[in-house]
Design a protein around this motif. Structure first.
Motif, mmCIF file in Angstrom:
data_model
loop_
_atom_site.group_PDB
_atom_site.id
_atom_site.type_symbol
_atom_site.label_atom_id
_atom_site.label_comp_id
_atom_site.label_asym_id
_atom_site.label_seq_id
_atom_site.Cartn_x
_atom_site.Cartn_y
_atom_site.Cartn_z
ATOM 1 N N ALA A 127 0.836 -1.210 0.000
ATOM 2 C CA ALA A 127 0.000 0.000 0.000
ATOM 3 C C ALA A 127 0.870 1.261 0.000
ATOM 4 O O ALA A 127 0.521 2.275 -0.608
ATOM 5 C CB ALA A 127 -0.928 -0.015 1.209
ATOM 6 N N ARG A 128 2.027 1.193 0.658
ATOM 7 C CA ARG A 128 2.900 2.370 0.728
ATOM 8 C C ARG A 128 3.411 2.777 -0.669
ATOM 9 O O ARG A 128 3.579 3.964 -0.957
ATOM 10 C CB ARG A 128 4.086 2.083 1.657
ATOM 11 N N ALA A 129 3.621 1.777 -1.542
ATOM 12 C CA ALA A 129 4.065 2.086 -2.912
ATOM 13 C C ALA A 129 2.968 2.867 -3.646
ATOM 14 O O ALA A 129 3.247 3.765 -4.452
ATOM 15 C CB ALA A 129 4.391 0.795 -3.657
ATOM 16 N N PHE A 130 1.725 2.528 -3.347
ATOM 17 C CA PHE A 130 0.592 3.270 -3.892
ATOM 18 C C PHE A 130 0.638 4.728 -3.449
ATOM 19 O O PHE A 130 0.422 5.648 -4.231
ATOM 20 C CB PHE A 130 -0.709 2.691 -3.325
ATOM 21 N N GLY A 131 0.896 4.905 -2.145
ATOM 22 C CA GLY A 131 0.927 6.256 -1.576
ATOM 23 C C GLY A 131 1.997 7.098 -2.256
ATOM 24 O O GLY A 131 1.773 8.271 -2.580
ATOM 25 N N ALA A 132 3.171 6.480 -2.505
ATOM 26 C CA ALA A 132 4.262 7.220 -3.142
ATOM 27 C C ALA A 132 3.839 7.617 -4.561
ATOM 28 O O ALA A 132 4.081 8.747 -5.012
ATOM 29 C CB ALA A 132 5.518 6.360 -3.172
ATOM 30 N N ALA A 133 3.167 6.687 -5.269
ATOM 31 C CA ALA A 133 2.711 6.993 -6.634
ATOM 32 C C ALA A 133 1.667 8.112 -6.601
ATOM 33 O O ALA A 133 1.705 9.042 -7.412
ATOM 34 C CB ALA A 133 2.131 5.737 -7.279
ATOM 35 N N MET A 134 0.751 8.033 -5.629
ATOM 36 C CA MET A 134 -0.306 9.047 -5.543
ATOM 37 C C MET A 134 0.272 10.425 -5.227
ATOM 38 O O MET A 134 -0.195 11.441 -5.745
ATOM 39 C CB MET A 134 -1.330 8.669 -4.466
ATOM 40 N N ALA A 135 1.289 10.447 -4.351
ATOM 41 C CA ALA A 135 1.893 11.733 -3.981
ATOM 42 C C ALA A 135 2.497 12.397 -5.217
ATOM 43 O O ALA A 135 2.577 13.617 -5.318
ATOM 44 C CB ALA A 135 2.962 11.514 -2.916
ATOM 45 N N GLU A 136 2.912 11.576 -6.186
ATOM 46 C CA GLU A 136 3.496 12.100 -7.422
ATOM 47 C C GLU A 136 2.405 12.516 -8.416
ATOM 48 O O GLU A 136 2.496 13.543 -9.074
ATOM 49 C CB GLU A 136 4.305 10.950 -8.042
ATOM 50 N N ILE A 137 1.347 11.702 -8.493
ATOM 51 C CA ILE A 137 0.337 11.903 -9.541
ATOM 52 C C ILE A 137 -0.664 13.012 -9.194
ATOM 53 O O ILE A 137 -0.987 13.861 -10.029
ATOM 54 C CB ILE A 137 -0.443 10.575 -9.767
ATOM 55 N N LEU A 138 -1.167 12.995 -7.951
ATOM 56 C CA LEU A 138 -2.293 13.885 -7.625
ATOM 57 C C LEU A 138 -1.994 15.371 -7.878
ATOM 58 O O LEU A 138 -2.839 16.076 -8.435
ATOM 59 C CB LEU A 138 -2.754 13.664 -6.175
ATOM 60 N N PRO A 139 -0.798 15.880 -7.514
ATOM 61 C CA PRO A 139 -0.568 17.314 -7.741
ATOM 62 C C PRO A 139 -0.568 17.684 -9.223
ATOM 63 O O PRO A 139 -0.722 18.855 -9.566
ATOM 64 C CB PRO A 139 0.822 17.557 -7.130
ATOM 65 N N ASN A 140 -0.400 16.688 -10.109
ATOM 66 C CA ASN A 140 -0.341 16.996 -11.544
ATOM 67 C C ASN A 140 -1.674 16.827 -12.264
ATOM 68 O O ASN A 140 -1.750 16.995 -13.482
ATOM 69 C CB ASN A 140 0.714 16.113 -12.220
ATOM 70 N N LEU A 141 -2.729 16.469 -11.519
ATOM 71 C CA LEU A 141 -4.034 16.349 -12.181
ATOM 72 C C LEU A 141 -4.494 17.751 -12.599
ATOM 73 O O LEU A 141 -4.303 18.720 -11.866
ATOM 74 C CB LEU A 141 -5.052 15.696 -11.233
ATOM 75 N N LYS A 142 -5.118 17.817 -13.778
ATOM 76 C CA LYS A 142 -5.426 19.143 -14.345
ATOM 77 C C LYS A 142 -6.674 19.784 -13.753
ATOM 78 O O LYS A 142 -6.753 20.990 -13.598
ATOM 79 C CB LYS A 142 -5.636 18.995 -15.854
ATOM 80 N N ASN A 143 -7.673 18.951 -13.457
ATOM 81 C CA ASN A 143 -8.969 19.508 -13.049
ATOM 82 C C ASN A 143 -9.283 19.237 -11.585
ATOM 83 O O ASN A 143 -10.429 19.316 -11.173
ATOM 84 C CB ASN A 143 -10.072 18.899 -13.927
ATOM 85 N N THR A 144 -8.254 18.848 -10.839
ATOM 86 C CA THR A 144 -8.480 18.404 -9.457
ATOM 87 C C THR A 144 -7.582 19.170 -8.493
ATOM 88 O O THR A 144 -6.361 19.177 -8.657
ATOM 89 C CB THR A 144 -8.175 16.888 -9.351
ATOM 90 N N ASP A 145 -8.197 19.817 -7.494
ATOM 91 C CA ASP A 145 -7.416 20.424 -6.410
ATOM 92 C C ASP A 145 -7.278 19.383 -5.310
ATOM 93 O O ASP A 145 -8.260 18.714 -4.970
ATOM 94 C CB ASP A 145 -8.157 21.629 -5.803
ATOM 95 N N VAL A 146 -6.073 19.249 -4.769
ATOM 96 C CA VAL A 146 -5.892 18.311 -3.654
ATOM 97 C C VAL A 146 -5.531 19.132 -2.428
ATOM 98 O O VAL A 146 -4.540 19.869 -2.446
ATOM 99 C CB VAL A 146 -4.779 17.288 -3.961
#
Ligand SMILES: Cc1cc2nc3c(=O)[nH]c(=O)nc-3n(C[C@H](O)[C@H](O)[C@H](O)COP(=O)(O)OP(=O)(O)OC[C@H]3O[C@@H](n4cnc5c(N)ncnc54)[C@H](O)[C@@H]3O)c2cc1C
Length: 417
Positions: A114-133
């Motif tokens: 699950a931690r590998a998921f978290g690392a991937a999400m930390a990278e991906i979420l800030p780059n989403l175009k229509n989504t504020d995190v």
């Protein structure tokens, strides 16, 4: 407090950016709906409750969904294929050997931390175009209104409010969203806790996953990276503190004794964590302008490794229902309301058979194997032997545990939204 006209307005607010909420955000981003994800714990924090040390067995349908969301490439290097599943009961003859080749496949799915998921999400979420995190920020109040919900969130700087046409509660088993909406939940305490850790066995696991049923709770050993395995050992809750306090040598000695050295002895182990096990199932999953998904809707026993897989299918179906609604807006004067009651009812009706079937499966296994009655014992033996000798039963079981149950969403079929 700012007046309603000054508050930011979103199409969608996803509360909880854990495994399920963050996956939904990735699915929705290409639809260009203005979305906000509210997550209370920083992604790389040691205390992050969703992205911790647990190893997750992902079914083939989940892997397909993650591929469709563009997430798979970020976690593939830390994923281990499951090439065989062995199921047996302690001190009982017979075992069920499930091979993906019976379904014409070379793997059932993958194991990922699950931690590998978290690392991937930390990278991906800030780059989403229509989504504020917004993170670390917690939802502290939710007020459904006719046109939108009003939400108030809190962080170190204080409170602020915004509105959203649809609120998605992906905030875990003790969901604040579910409680704020007044949705009741059915609960069952299994009086068991899962102790998890990585172990390194003497022999190569060769992609084999093991499930051992015992009267005190199931034990699973899942193939993992670099010859390691993920151990999930369910024990009566009254015994968990003692198990957590054991020295590593004594813990491994007992684990070896119980597991029976199917991979030789466990030689090394990592940090232990414990999770109390409860079934929490929301009695409703939609309310006007709100829906609960993932563990907020159904937190289940980890036996059979279905929890995240089920929640990910919630995300895939909700994304598909919204994508179809968006496409159909031409029939509705070009207007699209993601919180429309029709769409939410469509989602709920679609998910019900999968929820019912998957929850009955994991809850049934957890209760059946901890039932000491002779009748339950005879039933278990008959079930195990039937699955050992009847390939069609094994195939049915494998197909269902791979997440192919009921009407399958497009993402799980490898198609785009
Ligand atoms: C020991 C164990 C082993 C498991 N193994 C498997 C497996 O092999 N395969 C599988 O499919 N499943 C497995 N599961 C189940 C899986 O872990 C869960 O189904 C999954 O974590 C659910 O994800 P979720 O995003 O719905 O909820 P959670 O993971 O609980 O995430 C909820 C998120 O919401 C955030 N949040 C909570 N309240 C608020 C708030 N008020 N405001 C903002 N944010 C908030 C939290 O910080 C968290 O990040 C296992 C579970 C356990 C306990």
């Amino acid at each position: 407090m700012a007046g309603a006209e000054k508050q930011p307005f979103y199409d969608l607010a996803i509360i909880g950016g854990g495994l399920v909420g963050a996956s939904l955000a990735c699915a929705l981003d290409p639809l260009a709906m203005k979305t906000v994800v509210v997550e209370s714990v920083a992604y790389r924090a040691a205390t992050q409750p969703s992205y911790d040390d647990r190893t997750l067995a992902l079914s083939a349908s989940s892997c397909a969904i993650l591929r469709g969301l563009g997430l798979w490439s970020k976690i593939a290097s830390s994923a281990t294929p499951i090439r065989e599943i062995q199921v047996r009961e302690l001190d009982r003859p017979g075992r069920v050997l499930m091979s993906p080749s019976e379904l014409g496949l070379d793997r059932f799915g993958h194991v990922v931390e699950a931690r590998a998921f978290g690392a991937a999400m930390a990278e991906i979420l800030p780059n989403l175009k229509n989504t504020d995190v917004v993170c670390p920020v917690s939802l502290v109040s939710l007020e459904p209104q006719e046109e939108a919900c009003r939400l108030t969130v809190r962080d170190d700087d204080g409170e602020r409010s915004f509105r959203a046409r649809l609120v998605v509660g992906a905030d875990g088993a003790e969901s604040f969203v579910r409680k704020s909406l007044g949705i009741e939940a059915e609960r069952h305490d299994y009086n068991q806790s899962a102790v998890i850790c990585n172990v390194t066995p003497e022999q190569d696991h060769q992609g084999r996953a093991f499930e051992l049923f015992t009267p005190s709770g199931p034990m699973a050993v899942m193939p993992h990276l670099n010859g390691r395995c993920g151990l999930i050992w369910c024990v009566p809750t009254r015994e968990v503190a003692a198990l957590m306090d054991l020295s590593e040598a004594e813990f491994m000695r007992r684990a070896n004794l119980r597991f029976g050295q199917r991979l030789g002895r466990f030689l090394k182990m990592g940090k232990r964590s414990a999770y109390p096990l409860k079934l929490v199932r929301a009695l409703e999953d939609v309310r006007p302008r709100a829906v609960v998904i993932g563990n907020a809707s159904h937190a289940i026993h980890p036996v059979g490794a279905q929890g995240f897989n089920l929640g990910l299918r919630d995300a895939a179906v909700l994304a598909e229902v919204l994508a179809d609604g968006l496409r159909d807006r031409s029939r509705n004067d070009g207007r699209f309301d993601p919180g429309s009651w029709d769409l939410l009812c469509r989602y709920s009706a679609w998910r019900k058979p999968d929820h019912d079937g998957t929850i009955a499966y994991s809850d049934g296994l957890a209760r059946l194997y901890s039932n000491p009655s002779p009748l339950a014992s005879a039933g278990r033996l008959a079930g195990l032997l039937a699955h050992a000798f009847v390939p069609s039963l094994r195939r049915q079981l494998a197909v269902k545990s791979m997440g192919y149950r009921g009407h399958i969403p497009r993402l799980a079929r490898g198609e785009s939204l």
